[in-house]
Design an enzyme around this catalytic site. Structure first.
Site, PDB file in Angstrom:
ATOM      1  N   CYS A   1      77.257  19.200  10.214  1.00 49.55           N
ATOM      2  CA  CYS A   1      76.388  18.692  11.437  1.00 49.55           C
ATOM      3  C   CYS A   1      76.401  17.232  11.618  1.00 49.55           C
ATOM      4  O   CYS A   1      75.526  16.720  12.794  1.00 49.55           O
ATOM      5  CB  CYS A   1      74.835  19.044  10.648  1.00 49.55           C
TER       6      CYS A   1
ATOM      7  N   HIS B   1      70.040  14.707  14.611  1.00 53.58           N
ATOM      8  CA  HIS B   1      70.619  16.113  14.494  1.00 53.58           C
ATOM      9  C   HIS B   1      69.290  16.983  14.262  1.00 53.58           C
ATOM     10  O   HIS B   1      68.392  16.739  13.427  1.00 53.58           O
ATOM     11  CB  HIS B   1      71.398  16.300  13.143  1.00 53.58           C
TER      12      HIS B   1
ATOM     13  N   ASN C   1      68.996  25.086  14.686  1.00 56.16           N
ATOM     14  CA  ASN C   1      70.109  24.220  14.348  1.00 56.16           C
ATOM     15  C   ASN C   1      71.393  24.719  14.778  1.00 56.16           C
ATOM     16  O   ASN C   1      71.977  25.555  14.405  1.00 56.16           O
ATOM     17  CB  ASN C   1      70.015  23.996  12.509  1.00 56.16           C
TER      18      ASN C   1
END
Ligand code: COA
Length: 315
Positions: free
Chosen positions: A113, A238, A268
């Protein structure tokens, strides 16, 4: 000129939008649980599309919006931990489909990520050595391919998508920091040597890591840029979980409106989440000429990193 700026964005989402109620038909969960624990309402999953096709779509949008000669792009990086092919890389597929010059430096990078911020820092370093003024950085994930849809602890959290930016070497402030430590228990995705088939995660461990590392990343990149938080227009973390970002806002006593969030729509999307956020911010008119942005990534590895970069749309 040893700075770098973002001059355009692009994004691509798969055709299938899946609500929390849809997820509740697959595993024992509820809209109420997912919304209160994560802030996520919907996410998108690929049906037919391959990840590289999403990357191509997002990249094409960004290059068209930049209004530049694609032959002037010297570097194409795709940040991904879920590539369709190990080789050809997603970046090579983008090179072919967009007709980029064959002397383009093309590769995928995996920092989970944190991939997009790692790619920004890498692009900054490489742009200084290349003849051409532009770089294309894409974040692209098809996490639905590595998700265990019988595990309610993880399957409600993730989504597929791609975002892209065109970067230009410029006289503009750029600063970055990054880090990594080998943790192969909290967040693990299958690779060729792995006996596991799906992503597995200790959610609480990842949560603790995220809320402690993000403020460190933001403060470090501010110091390196010689700026205060007040001088920054937007912080783009993020997009993993609303509660993670809210915790950072509380810890830093920062104005909540500085922290952009769109995770409610996409879940996500790992390395794609920051460029997807930048594309939505651009569409929503939040980015003004000279806007100073801090992008913050954190995730598997563990990896973390932050970049301070300006938005300067081409006229
Ligand atoms: N629906 C309903 N219940 C669920 C559920 C779901 N989708 N997923 C887990 N649960 C249950 C668990 O089984 C557990 O039940 P138990 O107590 O009976 O064993 C309980 O909910 C855990 O709840 P809680 O302790 O409140 O969870 P949490 O506050 O730690 O939230 C996460 C779980 C995953 C949302 C949270 O830990 C998190 O966001 N972690 C970070 C994950 C992340 O962002 N990863 C990627 C980073 S790049």
């Amino acid at each position: 000129m040893n700075g770098m700026q973002i001059i355009s964005t692009g994004k691509a989402l798969p055709e299938r939008c899946v609500t929390n109620d849809d997820m509740a038909k697959i595993v024992e969960t509820s809209d109420e649980w997912i919304t209160t624990r994560t802030g996520i309402s919907t996410r998108y999953f690929c049906k037919q599309q391959a990840g590289w096709q999403l990357a191509v779509q997002a990249a094409k949008q960004a290059v068209d919006a930049a209004g530049i000669d694609p032959q002037q792009i010297g570097l194409c990086i795709t940040a991904t931990m879920s590539p369709h092919y190990a080789t050809p890389s997603t970046a090579c597929m983008v090179q072919r489909e967009l007709g980029l010059a064959q002397d383009v430096f093309c590769f995928d990078m995996n920092a989970a990520c944190s991939g997009f911020v790692y790619a920004l820092e890498t692009a900054h370093a490489l742009l200084g050595t290349l003849q051409k003024p532009y770089a294309l950085v894409i974040g692209c994930e098809v996490l639905s391919k590595i998700t265990d849809f019988t595990d309610r602890n993880t399957c409600v959290l993730f989504g597929d998508g791609a975002g892209a930016v065109v970067l230009e070497r410029a006289d503009a402030p750029f600063a970055a920091m990054h880090g990594a430590n080998g943790n192969d228990t909290a967040l693990v995705c299958p690779g060729y040597g792995s006996e596991k088939q799906f992503l597995s995660m200790d959610g609480k461990a990842v949560f603790r890591f995220a809320v402690s590392s993000i403020p460190v990343c933001i403060n470090e990149v501010l110091t390196r840029a010689g700026l205060s938080l007040d001088e920054v227009d937007h912080i783009v973390c993020h997009q993993a979980n609303r509660r993670i970002i809210e915790s950072v806002i509380r810890q830093m006593k920062a104005p909540a409106e500085k922290f952009y969030m769109n995770l409610q729509h996409y879940g996500n999307t790992s390395a794609a989440s920051i460029p997807l956020a930048l594309a939505d911010m651009q569409q929503q008119g939040l980015l003004k000429k000279g806007s100073k942005l801090i992008c913050v990534g954190f995730g598997g590895g563990f990896t973390w990193g932050a970049s301070l970069i300006c938005w300067n749309e081409k006229e």
